[in-house]
Motif scaffolding. Structure first.
Motif, PDB file in Angstrom:
ATOM      1  N   ALA A 126       0.836  -1.210   0.000  1.00  0.00           N
ATOM      2  CA  ALA A 126       0.000   0.000   0.000  1.00  0.00           C
ATOM      3  C   ALA A 126       0.865   1.253   0.000  1.00  0.00           C
ATOM      4  CB  ALA A 126      -0.931  -0.009   1.209  1.00  0.00           C
ATOM      5  N   MET A 127       1.956   1.225   0.753  1.00  0.00           N
ATOM      6  CA  MET A 127       2.873   2.364   0.764  1.00  0.00           C
ATOM      7  C   MET A 127       3.473   2.595  -0.613  1.00  0.00           C
ATOM      8  SD  MET A 127       4.844   1.837   4.399  1.00  0.00           S
ATOM      9  CE  MET A 127       6.001   3.167   4.051  1.00  0.00           C
ATOM     10  N   ALA A 128       3.787   1.514  -1.327  1.00  0.00           N
ATOM     11  CA  ALA A 128       4.338   1.640  -2.676  1.00  0.00           C
ATOM     12  C   ALA A 128       3.347   2.318  -3.606  1.00  0.00           C
ATOM     13  CB  ALA A 128       4.712   0.268  -3.220  1.00  0.00           C
ATOM     14  N   LYS A 129       2.070   1.928  -3.509  1.00  0.00           N
ATOM     15  CA  LYS A 129       1.067   2.541  -4.384  1.00  0.00           C
ATOM     16  C   LYS A 129       0.896   4.027  -4.077  1.00  0.00           C
ATOM     17  CE  LYS A 129      -3.704   2.431  -5.967  1.00  0.00           C
ATOM     18  NZ  LYS A 129      -5.049   1.861  -5.837  1.00  0.00           N
ATOM     19  N   ARG A 130       0.896   4.378  -2.802  1.00  0.00           N
ATOM     20  CA  ARG A 130       0.658   5.770  -2.435  1.00  0.00           C
ATOM     21  C   ARG A 130       1.795   6.692  -2.817  1.00  0.00           C
ATOM     22  NH1 ARG A 130      -1.756   3.852   3.338  1.00  0.00           N
ATOM     23  NH2 ARG A 130      -3.815   3.248   2.552  1.00  0.00           N
ATOM     24  N   GLY A 131       2.938   6.103  -3.131  1.00  0.00           N
ATOM     25  CA  GLY A 131       4.060   6.933  -3.568  1.00  0.00           C
ATOM     26  C   GLY A 131       3.970   7.360  -5.009  1.00  0.00           C
ATOM     27  N   VAL A 254      13.498   2.733   3.975  1.00  0.00           N
ATOM     28  CA  VAL A 254      13.634   4.077   3.417  1.00  0.00           C
ATOM     29  C   VAL A 254      12.792   4.132   2.148  1.00  0.00           C
ATOM     30  CG1 VAL A 254      15.217   5.767   2.399  1.00  0.00           C
ATOM     31  CG2 VAL A 254      15.945   4.394   4.375  1.00  0.00           C
ATOM     32  N   SER A 255      11.954   5.160   2.053  1.00  0.00           N
ATOM     33  CA  SER A 255      11.015   5.265   0.926  1.00  0.00           C
ATOM     34  C   SER A 255      10.151   4.019   0.811  1.00  0.00           C
ATOM     35  CB  SER A 255      11.770   5.511  -0.392  1.00  0.00           C
ATOM     36  OG  SER A 255      12.559   6.671  -0.316  1.00  0.00           O
ATOM     37  N   GLY A 256       9.918   3.375   1.973  1.00  0.00           N
ATOM     38  CA  GLY A 256       9.048   2.204   2.027  1.00  0.00           C
ATOM     39  C   GLY A 256       9.730   0.898   1.694  1.00  0.00           C
ATOM     40  N   HIS A 257      11.060   0.909   1.547  1.00  0.00           N
ATOM     41  CA  HIS A 257      11.728  -0.311   1.083  1.00  0.00           C
ATOM     42  C   HIS A 257      13.037  -0.566   1.826  1.00  0.00           C
ATOM     43  CE1 HIS A 257       9.019  -0.926  -2.326  1.00  0.00           C
ATOM     44  NE2 HIS A 257       9.036   0.391  -2.461  1.00  0.00           N
ATOM     45  N   PRO A 259      15.987  -3.574   0.690  1.00  0.00           N
ATOM     46  CA  PRO A 259      16.891  -2.476   0.361  1.00  0.00           C
ATOM     47  C   PRO A 259      16.175  -1.366  -0.405  1.00  0.00           C
ATOM     48  CG  PRO A 259      17.210  -4.273  -1.180  1.00  0.00           C
ATOM     49  CD  PRO A 259      16.259  -4.785  -0.123  1.00  0.00           C
ATOM     50  N   SER A 260      16.721  -0.168  -0.288  1.00  0.00           N
ATOM     51  CA  SER A 260      16.139   1.010  -0.918  1.00  0.00           C
ATOM     52  C   SER A 260      17.043   1.518  -2.030  1.00  0.00           C
ATOM     53  CB  SER A 260      15.943   2.113   0.127  1.00  0.00           C
ATOM     54  OG  SER A 260      15.742   3.372  -0.488  1.00  0.00           O
ATOM     55  N   VAL A 261      16.422   1.883  -3.144  1.00  0.00           N
ATOM     56  CA  VAL A 261      17.170   2.499  -4.243  1.00  0.00           C
ATOM     57  C   VAL A 261      17.729   3.841  -3.796  1.00  0.00           C
ATOM     58  CG1 VAL A 261      17.078   3.247  -6.646  1.00  0.00           C
ATOM     59  CG2 VAL A 261      15.651   1.340  -5.896  1.00  0.00           C
ATOM     60  N   ASP A 262      16.950   4.602  -3.034  1.00  0.00           N
ATOM     61  CA  ASP A 262      17.425   5.893  -2.531  1.00  0.00           C
ATOM     62  C   ASP A 262      18.722   5.739  -1.747  1.00  0.00           C
ATOM     63  OD1 ASP A 262      15.824   8.038  -3.405  1.00  0.00           O
ATOM     64  OD2 ASP A 262      14.225   7.508  -2.004  1.00  0.00           O
ATOM     65  N   VAL A 263      18.783   4.744  -0.878  1.00  0.00           N
ATOM     66  CA  VAL A 263      19.978   4.525  -0.061  1.00  0.00           C
ATOM     67  C   VAL A 263      21.183   4.222  -0.944  1.00  0.00           C
ATOM     68  CG1 VAL A 263      21.039   2.974   1.628  1.00  0.00           C
ATOM     69  CG2 VAL A 263      18.724   3.830   2.012  1.00  0.00           C
ATOM     70  N   ARG A 286       8.095   6.022  -5.201  1.00  0.00           N
ATOM     71  CA  ARG A 286       9.054   7.087  -5.463  1.00  0.00           C
ATOM     72  C   ARG A 286      10.458   6.707  -5.029  1.00  0.00           C
ATOM     73  NH1 ARG A 286       7.246  11.855  -4.107  1.00  0.00           N
ATOM     74  NH2 ARG A 286       9.346  12.721  -3.982  1.00  0.00           N
ATOM     75  N   ASP A 287      10.680   5.468  -4.639  1.00  0.00           N
ATOM     76  CA  ASP A 287      12.014   5.074  -4.191  1.00  0.00           C
ATOM     77  C   ASP A 287      13.035   5.294  -5.308  1.00  0.00           C
ATOM     78  OD1 ASP A 287      14.023   4.063  -2.557  1.00  0.00           O
ATOM     79  OD2 ASP A 287      13.648   1.984  -3.157  1.00  0.00           O
TER      80      ASP A 287
END
Length: 342
Positions: A126-131, A254-257, A259-263, A286-287
């Protein structure tokens, strides 16, 4: 967070009741509807617009894999496959992840009990969709237009970093199949469950001239090697040094994930002193957008997959809107741009 709304799709009333019971134990989840077949599910998705769909594979009229393809094409929504056919490593599981399923879990046996992991998976989905962001802002357009062009030295980057999510399994297969054997060291975060990144890296390795491995932490970045972040509990970063290495560490999402792409992208921007190139591919949420912006501000080249070829134009869209993407490319031109400049 706001309650995550879920549509449960399964032809078995008993299984729908089990899933509903497991989800209702979490106060942050609301089961807004149920469907016994894909046609009923299609109508309820239009009516209810759920954040997440749980989907069985074996159903009347149309199987779940075929319905998943239609969802990802016509109404991209996070889907968690719940089936006897979607155990870790199963062929159906890998097919579902390639199409764009958020995750896959097996139905429990009598000995396994209830779906303990399902509520957390639903909230992550759900967090992924809301981004997802739908419109390009004028301010972001102005920032991109105003930024002066920068001269690039000839040749390949010293390091390539790639991030992807929903639809990324297939996208990465296409991109990596065009990587040369002596490519710059490449680091990848693809949102996948922990049980699948090893087998996915092995599939990429078979498709690519480069050596593709699941990162274990501590590897020195080497030309001709591609490192895929393991799914699950750790972030992947690039650590500085005379010979930069890969590091894995536990941390909050981070950004809902995780591992995170942002990180990953942020670590490249801060710690890698050579020339870099960042690529953000198809995915919900948005990650990676903020991290890619940091890479661009640090002097790296940055590319994003275009809307037409993205299964879900979420992550690339957000990155483009905030000025992180130097140039949008169709998927078929990503590798060519990285290695020939075309």
């Amino acid at each position: 967070m706001c309650a995550a709304s879920v549509l449960v799709v399964d032809d078995s009333p008993t299984m729908r009741a089990l899933i509903r019971h497991a989800l209702k134990r979490d106060p942050e989840i609301v089961v807004v509807g149920e469907a016994s077949n894909p046609y009923e599910a299609r109508d309820k998705m239009k009516e209810l617009d759920p954040d997440v769909v749980t989907l069985d594979v074996e159903m009347p009229n149309m199987n779940g894999i075929e319905f998943l393809k239609k969802i990802m094409t016509l109404r991209p929504t996070p889907v968690i496959m719940v089936s006897n056919f979607t155990a870790p490593g199963a062929a159906t599981t890998l097919a579902a992840l390639e199409i764009g399923a958020f995750d896959c879990i097996a139905k429990p046996s009598a000995q396994q009990g209830m779906f303990e992991s399902l509520p957390n998976l639903v909230k992550e989905a759900a967090m992924a969709k809301r981004g997802m962001v739908r419109r390009r802002t004028g301010a972001a357009v102005a920032r991109v237009a105003a930024e002066p062009a920068r001269m690039r030295k000839a040749g390949w980057a010293d390091l390539i970093a790639i991030g992807s999510s929903t639809g990324g399994v297939e996208a990465l297969m296409q991109v990596l199949s065009e990587f040369p054997a002596d490519c710059p060291p490449t680091v990848i975060v693809q949102h996948l469950p922990a049980a699948f990144t090893g087998s996915f890296a092995a599939r990429l390795d078979r498709a690519s001239h480069a050596k593709v491995v699941e990162a274990g932490g501590g590897e020195t970045l080497r030309r001709g090697h591609v490192y895929v972040a393991p799914g699950g509990a750790r972030h992947m970063i690039v650590k500085p040094g005379a010979q930069p290495i890969i590091d894995l560490y536990e941390g909050e999402t981070v950004s809902g994930h995780r591992p995170s792409v942002d990180v990953l992208f942020s670590s490249v921007a801060k710690n890698f002193k050579g020339s870099t190139c960042g690529v953000i591919l198809t995915g919900m949420g948005r990650d990676g957008a903020q991290g890619l912006l940091e890479m661009r501000r640090a002097g790296g080249q940055t590319f994003g997959q275009d809307e037409e070829t993205s299964l879900v134009y979420g992550m690339p869209r957000v990155a483009y809107e905030i000025g992180a993407v130097e140039r949008q490319l169709p998927l078929g031109r990503v590798a060519k741009k990285l290695f020939s400049g075309a």
